[in-house]
Design a protein around this motif. Structure first.
Motif, mmCIF file in Angstrom:
data_model
loop_
_atom_site.group_PDB
_atom_site.id
_atom_site.type_symbol
_atom_site.label_atom_id
_atom_site.label_comp_id
_atom_site.label_asym_id
_atom_site.label_seq_id
_atom_site.Cartn_x
_atom_site.Cartn_y
_atom_site.Cartn_z
ATOM 1 N N THR A 2 0.875 -1.168 0.000
ATOM 2 C CA THR A 2 0.000 0.000 0.000
ATOM 3 C C THR A 2 0.911 1.217 0.000
ATOM 4 O O THR A 2 1.697 1.410 0.927
ATOM 5 C CB THR A 2 -0.905 0.015 1.248
ATOM 6 N N PRO A 44 -3.459 3.819 4.122
ATOM 7 C CA PRO A 44 -4.605 4.203 3.301
ATOM 8 C C PRO A 44 -5.146 5.566 3.739
ATOM 9 O O PRO A 44 -5.020 5.951 4.897
ATOM 10 C CB PRO A 44 -5.632 3.095 3.580
ATOM 11 N N LEU A 65 -5.705 6.837 -1.293
ATOM 12 C CA LEU A 65 -5.079 5.526 -1.384
ATOM 13 C C LEU A 65 -5.924 4.500 -0.640
ATOM 14 O O LEU A 65 -6.242 4.690 0.534
ATOM 15 C CB LEU A 65 -3.671 5.608 -0.781
ATOM 16 N N GLU A 66 -6.287 3.440 -1.327
ATOM 17 C CA GLU A 66 -7.045 2.343 -0.719
ATOM 18 C C GLU A 66 -6.068 1.300 -0.178
ATOM 19 O O GLU A 66 -4.909 1.238 -0.577
ATOM 20 C CB GLU A 66 -7.965 1.700 -1.759
ATOM 21 N N ASP A 68 -4.023 -1.990 0.154
ATOM 22 C CA ASP A 68 -3.415 -2.878 -0.847
ATOM 23 C C ASP A 68 -3.373 -2.268 -2.250
ATOM 24 O O ASP A 68 -3.377 -2.983 -3.240
ATOM 25 C CB ASP A 68 -4.132 -4.233 -0.890
ATOM 26 N N GLU A 69 -3.350 -0.952 -2.334
ATOM 27 C CA GLU A 69 -3.282 -0.269 -3.628
ATOM 28 C C GLU A 69 -1.920 0.402 -3.762
ATOM 29 O O GLU A 69 -1.375 0.945 -2.797
ATOM 30 C CB GLU A 69 -4.381 0.785 -3.725
ATOM 31 N N THR A 70 -1.378 0.350 -4.979
ATOM 32 C CA THR A 70 -0.165 1.095 -5.305
ATOM 33 C C THR A 70 -0.513 2.065 -6.418
ATOM 34 O O THR A 70 -0.967 1.653 -7.482
ATOM 35 C CB THR A 70 0.971 0.159 -5.763
ATOM 36 N N ILE A 71 -0.337 3.349 -6.150
ATOM 37 C CA ILE A 71 -0.584 4.378 -7.149
ATOM 38 C C ILE A 71 0.758 4.770 -7.753
ATOM 39 O O ILE A 71 1.722 5.026 -7.030
ATOM 40 C CB ILE A 71 -1.299 5.595 -6.530
ATOM 41 N N ARG A 103 0.219 11.226 -12.736
ATOM 42 C CA ARG A 103 -0.251 9.908 -12.305
ATOM 43 C C ARG A 103 -0.356 9.029 -13.549
ATOM 44 O O ARG A 103 -0.860 9.452 -14.578
ATOM 45 C CB ARG A 103 -1.602 10.041 -11.615
#
Length: 104
Positions: A2, A44, A65-66, A68-71, A103
């Motif tokens: 994350t 997150p 950011l959620e 387990d998310e990678t931005i 992004r």
């Protein structure tokens, strides 16, 4: 993971020997050189990221950011060639115009 992943393009002439400082939520969390990638773990929630070099840098990017998310972001100098002298003069007025932070 994350967090965020930032890539810096390798093909630009400008700033080729200097690192960009990475600020997240106002805190410096790393630096990135030409052609490098950096992962920054974050909790997150809502965050802001921007890049700095000397008195100038990028515009701020805000995101949520959620778990387990990678931005992913990519950065590069806005003026990658010999136009650097003109850009340097412009950066005195437009402080957040030297680095492009997008992004992916």
């Amino acid at each position: 993971m994350t967090g965020i992943r930032i890539q810096r393009e390798a093909n630009a002439y400008a700033d080729r020997r200097r690192k960009y400082r990475i600020l997240v939520d106002g805190e410096e969390l790393g630096a990135i050189g030409r052609g490098d990638t950096i992962d920054i773990p974050l909790d997150p929630g809502r965050h802001s990221v921007w890049m700095r070099i000397d008195w100038t840098g990028s515009e701020m990017a805000t995101f949520v950011l959620e778990a387990d998310e990678t931005i992913e972001f990519v950065c590069r100098p806005r003026y990658p060639t010999a136009a650097v002298v003109v850009a340097l003069l412009r950066s005195i007025k437009d402080r957040d115009d030297w680095i492009v932070l997008e992004r992916m």
